[in-house]
Design an enzyme around this catalytic site. Structure first.
Site, PDB file in Angstrom:
ATOM      1  N   ASP A 120      56.910   3.531  17.835  1.00  0.00           N
ATOM      2  CA  ASP A 120      56.733   3.078  19.212  1.00  0.00           C
ATOM      3  C   ASP A 120      56.472   4.245  20.153  1.00  0.00           C
ATOM      4  O   ASP A 120      55.668   4.153  21.083  1.00  0.00           O
ATOM      5  CB  ASP A 120      57.977   2.324  19.692  1.00  0.00           C
ATOM      6  CG  ASP A 120      58.034   0.903  19.180  1.00  0.00           C
ATOM      7  OD1 ASP A 120      57.776   0.710  17.975  1.00  0.00           O
ATOM      8  OD2 ASP A 120      58.348  -0.003  19.966  1.00  0.00           O
ATOM      9  N   CYS A 148      62.755   1.883  12.149  1.00  0.00           N
ATOM     10  CA  CYS A 148      62.261   1.916  13.525  1.00  0.00           C
ATOM     11  C   CYS A 148      61.940   0.550  14.106  1.00  0.00           C
ATOM     12  O   CYS A 148      62.005  -0.462  13.421  1.00  0.00           O
ATOM     13  CB  CYS A 148      61.105   2.894  13.620  1.00  0.00           C
ATOM     14  SG  CYS A 148      61.678   4.596  13.342  1.00  0.00           S
ATOM     15  N   ASP A 149      61.536   0.553  15.355  1.00  0.00           N
ATOM     16  CA  ASP A 149      61.623  -0.593  16.257  1.00  0.00           C
ATOM     17  C   ASP A 149      61.092  -1.918  15.712  1.00  0.00           C
ATOM     18  O   ASP A 149      61.762  -2.933  15.791  1.00  0.00           O
ATOM     19  CB  ASP A 149      60.902  -0.281  17.559  1.00  0.00           C
ATOM     20  CG  ASP A 149      61.520   0.868  18.319  1.00  0.00           C
ATOM     21  OD1 ASP A 149      61.881   1.871  17.676  1.00  0.00           O
ATOM     22  OD2 ASP A 149      61.633   0.797  19.543  1.00  0.00           O
ATOM     23  N   LYS A 150      59.874  -1.943  15.216  1.00  0.00           N
ATOM     24  CA  LYS A 150      59.297  -3.203  14.743  1.00  0.00           C
ATOM     25  C   LYS A 150      59.365  -3.325  13.226  1.00  0.00           C
ATOM     26  O   LYS A 150      59.219  -4.417  12.679  1.00  0.00           O
ATOM     27  CB  LYS A 150      57.838  -3.328  15.206  1.00  0.00           C
ATOM     28  CG  LYS A 150      57.644  -3.143  16.695  1.00  0.00           C
ATOM     29  CD  LYS A 150      58.529  -4.056  17.520  1.00  0.00           C
ATOM     30  CE  LYS A 150      58.525  -3.677  18.989  1.00  0.00           C
ATOM     31  NZ  LYS A 150      59.158  -2.387  19.283  1.00  0.00           N
ATOM     32  N   CYS A 201      65.485   7.555  16.607  1.00  0.00           N
ATOM     33  CA  CYS A 201      65.829   8.166  17.895  1.00  0.00           C
ATOM     34  C   CYS A 201      67.339   8.260  18.064  1.00  0.00           C
ATOM     35  O   CYS A 201      68.078   7.351  17.696  1.00  0.00           O
ATOM     36  CB  CYS A 201      65.234   7.366  19.037  1.00  0.00           C
ATOM     37  SG  CYS A 201      63.453   7.150  18.930  1.00  0.00           S
ATOM     38  N   GLU A 237      55.596  -1.956  25.981  1.00  0.00           N
ATOM     39  CA  GLU A 237      56.822  -1.476  26.627  1.00  0.00           C
ATOM     40  C   GLU A 237      56.482  -0.749  27.928  1.00  0.00           C
ATOM     41  O   GLU A 237      55.570   0.079  27.954  1.00  0.00           O
ATOM     42  CB  GLU A 237      57.572  -0.500  25.714  1.00  0.00           C
ATOM     43  CG  GLU A 237      58.185  -1.126  24.505  1.00  0.00           C
ATOM     44  CD  GLU A 237      58.892  -0.099  23.632  1.00  0.00           C
ATOM     45  OE1 GLU A 237      59.614  -0.533  22.728  1.00  0.00           O
ATOM     46  OE2 GLU A 237      58.717   1.109  23.852  1.00  0.00           O
ATOM     47  N   SER A 272      61.619  -0.273  26.463  1.00  0.00           N
ATOM     48  CA  SER A 272      62.247   0.534  25.432  1.00  0.00           C
ATOM     49  C   SER A 272      63.756   0.425  25.595  1.00  0.00           C
ATOM     50  O   SER A 272      64.268   0.309  26.709  1.00  0.00           O
ATOM     51  CB  SER A 272      61.813   1.992  25.578  1.00  0.00           C
ATOM     52  OG  SER A 272      62.660   2.850  24.872  1.00  0.00           O
TER      53      SER A 272
END
Length: 563
Positions: free
Chosen positions: A79, A120-122, A193, A446, A472
């Site tokens: 992302d 991670c995010d997705k 992160c 985002e 985010s």
């Protein structure tokens, strides 16, 4: 009968055995349970950079337990690398590609079980969606969070600090030398992160769902514990295959409710609302995730606090017991009889867990000493958000829980960012960024940079931002995202004009524009839907099929009839 046996036993199936033996598999290998390892490793994503090593430990565990591992690659976008440019249009749609690619490989190869490696995010929700869709034994294992960087602005830095610092630089608050120093020090090593963004939220909620071994969500990327978890995961997946513990025995209405409560208790990313909705959809559960977030937010206290809500990072959370301690502290509110991928119930996992470090009390609190008496994520509704708007009050100052301001409107993310950096956004403004929803964006980008620029320019406590896009998990000003219906569908956010008064009231769970129903109806009558931004390729298809953010932004296959 194990799935793989259908194609790997008998004279009539020599073709399949011969094909696998071309890659060095032996006759003995092909008699064992065959476990797929879906690995999203790449050199594109810091959170996945260590997954080669983790995958090897998983293989060791599978071999040790009597199984045969077969590894395959899965796409995965960062992302952060996509933020603020055309790449972000692809990030949410990539979740569907992750899910569908894993489903495809599992069915093509008739794997008996899967280990899912991603951080991670997705990628995380995409993997969980695939697992729920397939309903075979699966365990999810992340790569773990990264360490925090040099101290800047009162906390350990991370890559998002650089964006905040750019806002500070544009406002003349820091020197160029101070700004440049972050480039080599904000990210000291690989891992997801270091803060509680969407990536670490979803990894943590995977553990709350029972889909990850205890401590699997939060052990640091570079730790020996992470490697040990790889081996333990490899051994455990073979056991799950032997016991036929499939995903839908783990992902149940009870475990979804547990994950929602955990998200509220830690003030997780607002994106979790959409992702848990999508996972429940793939598991074919008759459950309204959005309504549950709304109902449970008033009765679930916030008992864990991390950056962006304070200075402490994910590794501080891990050292304070991480998810096992949060679930233990929250257990009186949880459904602890649910099954988990340990092959035991959540109650048994809590009772048997051994903590590696003594409690610090810095990040994890108990129910009788919460950080707040309501959940850290809230669902808002009103004439600006008839279906929904999502905010994260646990991550911003309570003075902003009631905010009234003047609208300043932008029809895309880039225009808003330019205006903020140029000093056109002032105290008292509510920044409206629209046509960024699942369909209109497309891809529900985002509004990360816009929020960071507001923070850097000293406007975080005196402005707000609302959007039909997303945020985010690191954002910490007054914001409302996921506004539905979105602007491209003619939602009320499309009708707001510069100068309109907007009221955000977290306590009343409301989001309204102070314009009469008659005036809004007149504006709606004059409104025209914009042309799609993409008409070819994957995004051309996605913007035609994307569902509402209020429904998880999953592909709405019913729309195929309209094409």
């Amino acid at each position: 009968m194990e799935r793989s046996k259908k194609i790997l036993t008998g004279n009539e199936n020599q073709y399949y055995r011969a094909t696998l033996k071309a890659m060095g598999f032996t006759t003995e290998d092909l008699k064992r349970p065959v476990i797929g390892i879906a690995n999203a490793w790449s050199e594109c994503v810091p959170g996945h950079y260590n997954l080669r090593q983790v995958a090897q430990r998983v293989k060791d565990g599978i071999y040790r337990a009597g199984g045969t591992p077969i590894e395959f690659g899965v796409l995965g976008g960062c992302d952060g690398m996509a933020n603020g440019h055309v790449g972000m249009h692809y990030i949410l749609p990539s979740r569907e590609l992750v899910a569908s690619s894993i489903e495809s490989m599992a069915q093509i190869n008739q794997f008996d079980g899967l280990v899912l490696l991603g951080s991670c995010d997705k990628i995380v929700p995409g993997m969980l969606m695939a697992a729920a869709r397939l309903d075979i034994p699966c365990i999810f294992l992340p790569g773990g969070p990264m360490e925090g960087g040099m101290v800047f602005d009162g906390r350990q830095s991370d890559q998002t600090t650089a964006t905040e610092a750019y806002g500070m630089l544009s406002a003349g608050k820091i020197t160029e030398q101070e700004y440049q120093a972050l480039e080599d020090t904000a990210c000291p090593g690989c891992g997801s992160c270091s803060y509680l963004g969407t990536a670490n939220t979803m990894c943590s909620l995977a553990e709350a769902l029972g889909m990850t071994l205890p401590d699997g969500a939060n052990a640091p990327a570079a730790s020996a514990h992470r490697s040990q978890l790889g081996k333990e995961t490899g051994m455990k997946i073979v056991e799950l295959v032997e016991r036929d513990i499939t995903v839908r025995k783990v992902i149940t209405p009870g475990s979804i409710r547990n994950a929602i409560k955990a998200c509220l208790a830690m003030s997780g990313s607002t994106n979790a609302v959409m992702h848990l909705t999508a996972v429940a959809h793939e598991a074919e559960l008759d459950i309204d995730v959005l309504q549950l977030f709304d109902n449970l937010s008033n009765s679930t206290p916030q008992i864990a606090k991390m950056n962006p809500a304070c200075k402490y990072n994910m590794i501080d959370f891990y050292h304070d017991g991480g998810m096992p301690r949060l679930l233990e502290n929250l257990q009186s509110l949880l459904e602890t009889d649910v099954m988990t991928v340990t092959g035991k119930t959540l109650a048994e996992n809590i009772a048997e867990h051994r903590y590696r470090y003594p409690a610090t009390g810095l990040v994890n609190h108990t129910l009788d000493d919460p950080f707040g008496y309501s959940g850290g994520v809230a669902v808002l509704r009103g004439n600006l958000a008839p279906s929904t708007g999502i905010t994260k009050p646990g991550a911003f100052d309570k003075s902003l829980h009631h905010f009234e301001g003047e609208a300043i409107c932008f029809d895309c993310e880039e225009d808003a960012e330019e205006a903020i950096l140029a000093g056109e956004v002032h105290e008292g403004h509510v920044v409206v960024i629209r046509y960024e929803g699942p369909k209109g964006g497309p891809g529900m980008r985002e509004m990360y940079k816009a929020m960071k620029y507001l923070y850097g320019r000293g406007l975080a406590l005196s402005t707000a931002l609302i959007t039909d896009g997303r945020f985010s998990g690191t954002n910490n000003g007054c914001f409302v995202g996921h506004i539905s219906p979105e602007a491209s569908e003619g939602g009320p956010i499309a009708l707001v004009r510069d100068g309109d008064r907007i009221v955000i009231n977290v306590e009343q769970r409301s989001l309204n524009v102070l314009v009469s129903d008659e005036e809004l109806a007149a504006r709606k009558a004059a409104w025209k839907a914009p042309e799609p931004k993409f008409t070819r390729g994957w995004l051309g298809l996605y913007c035609k099929l994307a569902g509402s953010g209020a429904e998880g932004a999953v592909l709405d296959m019913k729309k195929l009839k309209e094409l």
